[in-house]
Scaffold this active site. Structure first.
Site, PDB file in Angstrom:
ATOM      1  N   GLU A  41      -8.826 -29.580  54.138  1.00  0.00           N
ATOM      2  CA  GLU A  41      -7.657 -28.691  54.119  1.00  0.00           C
ATOM      3  C   GLU A  41      -7.725 -27.667  55.252  1.00  0.00           C
ATOM      4  O   GLU A  41      -8.776 -27.074  55.506  1.00  0.00           O
ATOM      5  CB  GLU A  41      -7.623 -27.971  52.768  1.00  0.00           C
ATOM      6  N   LYS A 112       1.399 -28.571  50.365  1.00  0.00           N
ATOM      7  CA  LYS A 112       0.702 -28.149  49.156  1.00  0.00           C
ATOM      8  C   LYS A 112       1.694 -27.535  48.172  1.00  0.00           C
ATOM      9  O   LYS A 112       2.466 -26.634  48.521  1.00  0.00           O
ATOM     10  CB  LYS A 112      -0.389 -27.130  49.523  1.00  0.00           C
ATOM     11  N   CYS A 148      -6.190 -29.688  47.735  1.00  0.00           N
ATOM     12  CA  CYS A 148      -7.038 -28.794  46.945  1.00  0.00           C
ATOM     13  C   CYS A 148      -6.444 -28.454  45.577  1.00  0.00           C
ATOM     14  O   CYS A 148      -6.525 -29.244  44.650  1.00  0.00           O
ATOM     15  CB  CYS A 148      -7.346 -27.525  47.746  1.00  0.00           C
TER      16      CYS A 148
END
Length: 545
Positions: A41, A112, A148
């Site tokens: 990430e 994300k 994540c």
């Protein structure tokens, strides 16, 4: 499918250095004839970039770096976390994104969805969340990419969830063949086990092969452990990256199951502190450190960690005995320096102490007897000495105070708190002893007397820490319940602690926030460290009932 996970160490803001790391690792992975390469990430910016994200020149450098990476990726695709601009308004100006690079271009881009805003995280400050979970079809496979936090919301694993949406469940519902997670997940004690159990449950529940690549390294207070993992569709572990080390982890999603055994708690903690110290010193542009060696256990442990992190040639121990320093402590400090083969200097503080007493004559008289002013004066002379050495030699000063001392205020502003990094500031005194005994498991490195003698600041005759504090096993038990677990006074008392001790310690914990606000940054190794993840007011009037 044969996949390479690039478990690499990024430096925040070092676009060229981070880009070169990805490029070199990608080329090595391609030579291993893999089908797909994964990188963590926000790797090109480093994580977390924080308020660098508000500077336009930083964003322009990022745009250029993204384009360079795309131009270098060939037939073997690379999935990498990148920073992108949000072209839609209203909304935040940036996105935390995952890009599928191939043949000189970005062929798929996702954003994300779940932006953490707790503990050390503040992603909603900068990023616009993604709203669509769309898989990508490549080479006859449908791949779901998550970033994540997107994978940390499984309804079958978490008793209480922080988000209403579940990107993994949405992707699984669209018939994906592989679930990928590119991550920058910081480490705290036992975090590797929690992450393992959570990912295992996701793979088992969704009946999907799952591959996570996690960044490794230290960035300011945060330490990233690597431990990239892969699971088959039965939820069985098939690959795991090393602890706190860079690695190109090559795996096959149809590969054999492997043993999920982990290193012991002390080994993981020692490795984390060593890596965090090494990266903080080097990423700040330094190579050498200075440490005040007292002969006590805290300075001994800090020195052992520094030697592991930087090598003995880069560590200077400074002995600064005063009138109350015992000969045993001086001997222990010298013995440690010899065992570790570091350079050390002895600079007595008596003359400076007497000169300051003369200067402060109208205010401070030694004939009045020992008091806090005289104790702090000695500690501050040592702080001045270390900082002068730092200025002259270009060495960073490492502070040696532990979490128990910082919590209770048993430390001196501008004295033993002077320095650039608190190596042990999130390690309780009881854990300091555990680590010291682990270090000595094969041979005596930290002198036994440093471990066995009563802890003392040696700032007045016959002083011990327990003159002012309860035994550390009691202090640390209350500290754990109050700071880490957020328990009330009554709940802490119900755990077996005396009310007067609980209330006295909590008062100390609260009143010394002003000291901690002025402390050096400290390496975070617990779920609640003093620092960026704990935001307490200094001037406040609340008293616990």
């Amino acid at each position: 499918m044969k996949i390479a996970c690039l478990q690499l160490n990024a430096t925040v803001g070092d676009f060229e250095g981070n880009l070169q790391k990805v490029r070199e690792a990608y080329q090595k992975a391609v030579l291993k004839e893999v089908d797909l390469v994964l990188a963590p990430e926000l790797f090109l910016t480093g994580y977390p970039p924080r308020d660098l994200l508000v500077h336009e020149d930083f964003l322009r450098a990022n745009d250029v770096t993204n384009a360079k990476l795309a131009s270098w990726v060939g037939e073997v695709p690379l999935i990498c976390g990148i920073l992108t601009r949000n072209e839609t308004r209203p909304g935040k100006p940036l996105r935390n994104s995952g890009a599928f690079f191939q043949e000189g271009e970005i062929r798929h881009l996702i954003h994300k969805c779940l932006l953490p805003t707790y503990d050390v995280f503040d992603e909603d400050r900068y990023f616009e969340p993604g709203t669509a979970c769309i898989p990508f079809e490549w080479n006859g496979k449908k791949i779901g990419i998550t970033i994540c936090e997107d994978i940390w919301n499984d309804a079958d694993f978490w008793r209480e969830r922080l988000y209403q949406v579940d990107p993994v469940r949405e992707l699984a519902g669209k018939g994906i063949d592989l679930l990928v997670n590119i991550s920058a997940s910081p480490w705290t004690q036992n975090k590797e086990m929690l992450r393992y159990a959570m990912l295992q449950k996701v793979a088992e529940t969704e009946k999907l092969p799952l591959v996570q690549v996690n960044v490794v390294g230290g960035n300011d207070e945060l330490i990233f452990d690597g431990h990239s993992m892969a699971f088959n569709s039965k939820g069985r572990l098939i690959a795991r990256g090393r602890s706190f080390e860079e690695q190109i982890l090559v795996l096959d999603t149809e590969g054999e199951e492997c043993d999920p055994a982990w290193p012991c708690e002390e080994e993981l903690l020692f490795s984390a502190l060593s890596l965090g110290t090494r990266d903080y010193v080097r990423k700040c542009g330094f190579g050498k450190v200075a440490i005040g060696l007292s002969g006590g256990i805290d300075s001994a442990l800090t020195t052992v960690i520094a030697v592991e992190a930087l090598g003995p040639d880069n560590v200077l121990g400074v002995l600064m005995p005063g009138r109350y320093s015992s000969q045993g402590s001086i001997t222990d400090a010298e013995a440690l320096a010899k065992i570790l083969e570091i350079e050390w200097k002895t600079l007595r503080i008596d003359d400076s102490y007497q000169a300051l007493l003369k200067q402060l004559g109208p205010f401070v008289q030694e004939s009045d007897g020992p008091d806090l002013t005289l104790e702090n004066l000695q500690a501050r002379i040592r702080g001045v000495t270390l900082m002068a050495i730092s200025n002259k030699t270009g060495r960073l000063v490492l502070t040696t105070g532990n979490k128990s001392e910082l919590a209770s205020g048993y430390c001196t502003l501008y004295g033993d708190m002077c320095g650039s990094l608190g190596v042990l500031s999130d390690v309780s005194k009881t854990q300091v002893y555990q680590l010291a005994r682990w270090i000595n498991r094969h041979q005596e490195i930290i002198p036994r007397s440093s471990i066995e003698k009563a802890p003392s600041a040696e700032l007045r005759p016959h002083q011990t820490d327990q003159d002012s504090l309860p035994p550390y096993e009691i202090l640390d038990g209350i500290l754990d319940l109050y700071v880490l677990k957020g328990r009330t006074v009554s709940q802490i008392m119900a755990a077996g602690f005396e009310e007067n001790v609980v209330r006295d310690l909590i008062k100390k914990f609260d009143q010394n926030e002003y000291k901690r606000r002025q402390a050096a940054p400290g390496l975070k190794v617990t779920t609640k460290a003093f620092g960026i993840g704990r935001r307490m007011p200094i001037a406040q009037g609340f008293r616990h009932p």
